[in-house]
Motif scaffolding. Sequence first.
Motif, PDB file in Angstrom:
ATOM      1  N   ILE A 145     -24.338 -12.602  34.723  1.00 35.53           N
ATOM      2  CA  ILE A 145     -23.541 -12.322  35.914  1.00 35.53           C
ATOM      3  C   ILE A 145     -23.367 -10.825  36.069  1.00 35.53           C
ATOM      4  O   ILE A 145     -23.525 -10.052  35.110  1.00 35.53           O
ATOM      5  CB  ILE A 145     -22.152 -13.009  35.856  1.00 35.53           C
ATOM      6  N   GLN A 146     -23.034 -10.412  37.275  1.00 39.56           N
ATOM      7  CA  GLN A 146     -22.740  -9.004  37.574  1.00 39.56           C
ATOM      8  C   GLN A 146     -21.283  -8.896  37.994  1.00 39.56           C
ATOM      9  O   GLN A 146     -20.843  -9.563  38.928  1.00 39.56           O
ATOM     10  CB  GLN A 146     -23.646  -8.502  38.699  1.00 39.56           C
ATOM     11  N   VAL A 147     -20.527  -8.063  37.306  1.00 36.43           N
ATOM     12  CA  VAL A 147     -19.093  -7.909  37.565  1.00 36.43           C
ATOM     13  C   VAL A 147     -18.895  -7.115  38.846  1.00 36.43           C
ATOM     14  O   VAL A 147     -19.505  -6.055  39.032  1.00 36.43           O
ATOM     15  CB  VAL A 147     -18.394  -7.215  36.382  1.00 36.43           C
ATOM     16  N   ARG A 148     -18.027  -7.595  39.727  1.00 33.30           N
ATOM     17  CA  ARG A 148     -17.739  -6.897  40.974  1.00 33.30           C
ATOM     18  C   ARG A 148     -16.295  -6.392  41.040  1.00 33.30           C
ATOM     19  O   ARG A 148     -16.019  -5.426  41.730  1.00 33.30           O
ATOM     20  CB  ARG A 148     -18.020  -7.816  42.167  1.00 33.30           C
ATOM     21  N   ASN A 149     -15.366  -7.064  40.377  1.00 34.84           N
ATOM     22  CA  ASN A 149     -13.970  -6.621  40.316  1.00 34.84           C
ATOM     23  C   ASN A 149     -13.411  -7.009  38.950  1.00 34.84           C
ATOM     24  O   ASN A 149     -13.980  -7.845  38.248  1.00 34.84           O
ATOM     25  CB  ASN A 149     -13.127  -7.265  41.427  1.00 34.84           C
ATOM     26  N   ARG A 150     -12.292  -6.401  38.570  1.00 41.98           N
ATOM     27  CA  ARG A 150     -11.687  -6.646  37.264  1.00 41.98           C
ATOM     28  C   ARG A 150     -11.533  -8.143  37.012  1.00 41.98           C
ATOM     29  O   ARG A 150     -11.068  -8.890  37.874  1.00 41.98           O
ATOM     30  CB  ARG A 150     -10.325  -5.960  37.188  1.00 41.98           C
ATOM     31  N   LEU A 151     -11.905  -8.540  35.817  1.00 42.38           N
ATOM     32  CA  LEU A 151     -11.956  -9.957  35.493  1.00 42.38           C
ATOM     33  C   LEU A 151     -11.468 -10.180  34.067  1.00 42.38           C
ATOM     34  O   LEU A 151     -11.939  -9.530  33.128  1.00 42.38           O
ATOM     35  CB  LEU A 151     -13.397 -10.449  35.639  1.00 42.38           C
ATOM     36  N   ASP A 152     -10.509 -11.062  33.912  1.00 43.20           N
ATOM     37  CA  ASP A 152     -10.053 -11.506  32.601  1.00 43.20           C
ATOM     38  C   ASP A 152     -10.834 -12.773  32.259  1.00 43.20           C
ATOM     39  O   ASP A 152     -10.682 -13.799  32.926  1.00 43.20           O
ATOM     40  CB  ASP A 152      -8.548 -11.796  32.643  1.00 43.20           C
ATOM     41  N   PRO A 153     -11.704 -12.740  31.234  1.00 43.38           N
ATOM     42  CA  PRO A 153     -12.528 -13.914  30.934  1.00 43.38           C
ATOM     43  C   PRO A 153     -11.734 -15.174  30.640  1.00 43.38           C
ATOM     44  O   PRO A 153     -12.283 -16.281  30.724  1.00 43.38           O
ATOM     45  CB  PRO A 153     -13.322 -13.460  29.689  1.00 43.38           C
ATOM     46  N   GLY A 154     -10.452 -15.050  30.331  1.00 45.34           N
ATOM     47  CA  GLY A 154      -9.658 -16.224  30.021  1.00 45.34           C
ATOM     48  C   GLY A 154      -9.010 -16.882  31.213  1.00 45.34           C
ATOM     49  O   GLY A 154      -8.426 -17.966  31.076  1.00 45.34           O
ATOM     50  N   GLN A 155      -9.116 -16.258  32.387  1.00 47.65           N
ATOM     51  CA  GLN A 155      -8.396 -16.815  33.528  1.00 47.65           C
ATOM     52  C   GLN A 155      -9.176 -17.943  34.204  1.00 47.65           C
ATOM     53  O   GLN A 155     -10.386 -18.110  34.000  1.00 47.65           O
ATOM     54  CB  GLN A 155      -8.087 -15.714  34.540  1.00 47.65           C
ATOM     55  N   GLU A 156      -8.459 -18.713  34.976  1.00 44.37           N
ATOM     56  CA  GLU A 156      -9.094 -19.778  35.747  1.00 44.37           C
ATOM     57  C   GLU A 156      -9.876 -19.168  36.892  1.00 44.37           C
ATOM     58  O   GLU A 156      -9.377 -18.319  37.622  1.00 44.37           O
ATOM     59  CB  GLU A 156      -8.030 -20.734  36.277  1.00 44.37           C
ATOM     60  N   LEU A 157     -11.143 -19.609  37.065  1.00 44.49           N
ATOM     61  CA  LEU A 157     -12.024 -19.041  38.071  1.00 44.49           C
ATOM     62  C   LEU A 157     -12.598 -20.158  38.937  1.00 44.49           C
ATOM     63  O   LEU A 157     -12.552 -21.337  38.584  1.00 44.49           O
ATOM     64  CB  LEU A 157     -13.162 -18.273  37.397  1.00 44.49           C
ATOM     65  N   GLU A 158     -13.158 -19.754  40.064  1.00 41.01           N
ATOM     66  CA  GLU A 158     -13.789 -20.700  40.977  1.00 41.01           C
ATOM     67  C   GLU A 158     -15.180 -20.212  41.312  1.00 41.01           C
ATOM     68  O   GLU A 158     -15.380 -19.030  41.603  1.00 41.01           O
ATOM     69  CB  GLU A 158     -12.956 -20.842  42.254  1.00 41.01           C
ATOM     70  N   ILE A 159     -16.151 -21.105  41.267  1.00 40.38           N
ATOM     71  CA  ILE A 159     -17.524 -20.778  41.641  1.00 40.38           C
ATOM     72  C   ILE A 159     -17.879 -21.509  42.928  1.00 40.38           C
ATOM     73  O   ILE A 159     -17.424 -22.637  43.162  1.00 40.38           O
ATOM     74  CB  ILE A 159     -18.514 -21.150  40.508  1.00 40.38           C
ATOM     75  N   PHE A 160     -18.651 -20.848  43.785  1.00 38.84           N
ATOM     76  CA  PHE A 160     -19.233 -21.513  44.954  1.00 38.84           C
ATOM     77  C   PHE A 160     -20.574 -20.863  45.244  1.00 38.84           C
ATOM     78  O   PHE A 160     -20.801 -19.700  44.908  1.00 38.84           O
ATOM     79  CB  PHE A 160     -18.303 -21.458  46.176  1.00 38.84           C
ATOM     80  N   GLY A 161     -21.473 -21.617  45.823  1.00 37.31           N
ATOM     81  CA  GLY A 161     -22.800 -21.078  46.084  1.00 37.31           C
ATOM     82  C   GLY A 161     -23.486 -21.813  47.212  1.00 37.31           C
ATOM     83  O   GLY A 161     -22.930 -22.749  47.796  1.00 37.31           O
ATOM     84  N   PRO A 162     -24.720 -21.420  47.531  1.00 44.60           N
ATOM     85  CA  PRO A 162     -25.445 -22.082  48.620  1.00 44.60           C
ATOM     86  C   PRO A 162     -25.520 -23.595  48.446  1.00 44.60           C
ATOM     87  O   PRO A 162     -25.492 -24.334  49.426  1.00 44.60           O
ATOM     88  CB  PRO A 162     -26.837 -21.436  48.542  1.00 44.60           C
ATOM     89  N   ASP A 163     -25.614 -24.054  47.189  1.00 43.36           N
ATOM     90  CA  ASP A 163     -25.696 -25.491  46.930  1.00 43.36           C
ATOM     91  C   ASP A 163     -24.570 -25.966  46.009  1.00 43.36           C
ATOM     92  O   ASP A 163     -24.689 -27.028  45.381  1.00 43.36           O
ATOM     93  CB  ASP A 163     -27.048 -25.833  46.298  1.00 43.36           C
ATOM     94  N   ILE A 164     -23.497 -25.189  45.924  1.00 41.87           N
ATOM     95  CA  ILE A 164     -22.373 -25.541  45.059  1.00 41.87           C
ATOM     96  C   ILE A 164     -21.094 -25.521  45.886  1.00 41.87           C
ATOM     97  O   ILE A 164     -20.711 -24.474  46.425  1.00 41.87           O
ATOM     98  CB  ILE A 164     -22.226 -24.551  43.883  1.00 41.87           C
ATOM     99  N   LEU A 165     -20.433 -26.655  45.998  1.00 41.87           N
ATOM    100  CA  LEU A 165     -19.121 -26.675  46.632  1.00 41.87           C
ATOM    101  C   LEU A 165     -18.114 -26.009  45.710  1.00 41.87           C
ATOM    102  O   LEU A 165     -18.261 -26.061  44.482  1.00 41.87           O
ATOM    103  CB  LEU A 165     -18.701 -28.113  46.928  1.00 41.87           C
TER     104      LEU A 165
END
Length: 406
Positions: free
Chosen positions: A336-356
């Motif tokens: 992955i490429q980091v774009r903004n500050r990110l705590d690896p332990g936090q809850e995250l959300e992924i979405f993509g062209p074929d991912i809701l």
Amino acid sequence: MIELLAPAGNLEKAKTAIDYGADAVYIGGQAFSLRSRASNFSIEQIRELTDYAHARNAAVHVTVNMIPHEEDLEGLDDWLKALDDAHVDAIIAASPWILDRARRLGCRFERHVSTQHSSVNSATVKFWQNQGMDRVVLGRECTMEQIRQICEHSEIAIEAFIHGGMCVSYSGRCVLSNHLTNRDANRGGCAQSCRWKYRIFESGPGKEELTAENKLFSMSSKDLRGLREIPVLMEAGVASLKIEGRMKSAYYLATVVSTYRRLIDAVNAGESITEEFLEELEQQLDKAENRPTGPGFLEGIPDSHMQLYREHAELVTQEFTALVLSERDEEGWIRIQVRNRLDPGQELEIFGPDILPQIIHFQDVLDDEGQHPAILNKPMQEVRVRWDGPVQAGAMIRKTLKGTGN
């Protein structure tokens, strides 16, 4: 089939919009285009984009929509021929001379009449049809009922705005920026002066100030969000649904385009459009907005609730934190490429062209030095990550409202 048309300020954004579901993108070239502060496209980039778009059954529209003064006409023929040679699908223009010149030069692309002409009735559309135009972009000032009537009486394609910024004036008619900053709004230089904060004074002797210190005045309106009107617009016969925002980020485009794509596909499939589904889609749009939104003119003439007369925040509600660069390798690592500050332990959300959109949790993070960083705070840094769940190159990761970290 109705077209979902997305803006793009550079090549990355244009490809993102197409990947996330846009049927067409509109861009500005380095000549004769508004939005001079966008990273406008060179002819080489336009050629690359048309190849990319056409390979994915998408179209490219190029704005040639400045209002040219005498000194602006030089080089127009060469630019139109270059666009034709690059196989663009359409130009969007406001100047009748530019639209007619493209015809006289024998250009093969379609000619679309810009919203700057404030076409808001079927008689005007008929006029442009008689001039041989292929499409008319309606003014944002049309109500839903007016759009329906225009489509009913029109024989050429109609394009209508569904999302994005609203002009304080009839689109293309404002000269506030010209007067206050000497930047011509109709030649690519709009300073968005309507969004500034102003102190208001009484006229006459004394000039008592009417604005409180913490309640300065602005003239702008809420941004347009026409999500709930999409089924009606489709039924009315609108040919193209247009998103505004060539200055917006790739993350914004991915979020907005994918959300409207889901709704359009659901309507085309004959699915029941429930209130629960609409609320879910609105929540997705909220994750990319930084200004309040409303229905614009679609539900009728706006009242004061559609305006932003006072101080307001312009903050993104969820932060885009990382771009997925690769699929999962044999050891389970994803780059992955980091774009903004990110705590690896936090809850995250992924979405993509074929991912809701769905929740993920990083299980491990490894940088190129073999370290396991506790915080990722270097923009554009590339790291390897593991998580359970969907993966797709080009997908985006963002914080959730609950993602506070450990």
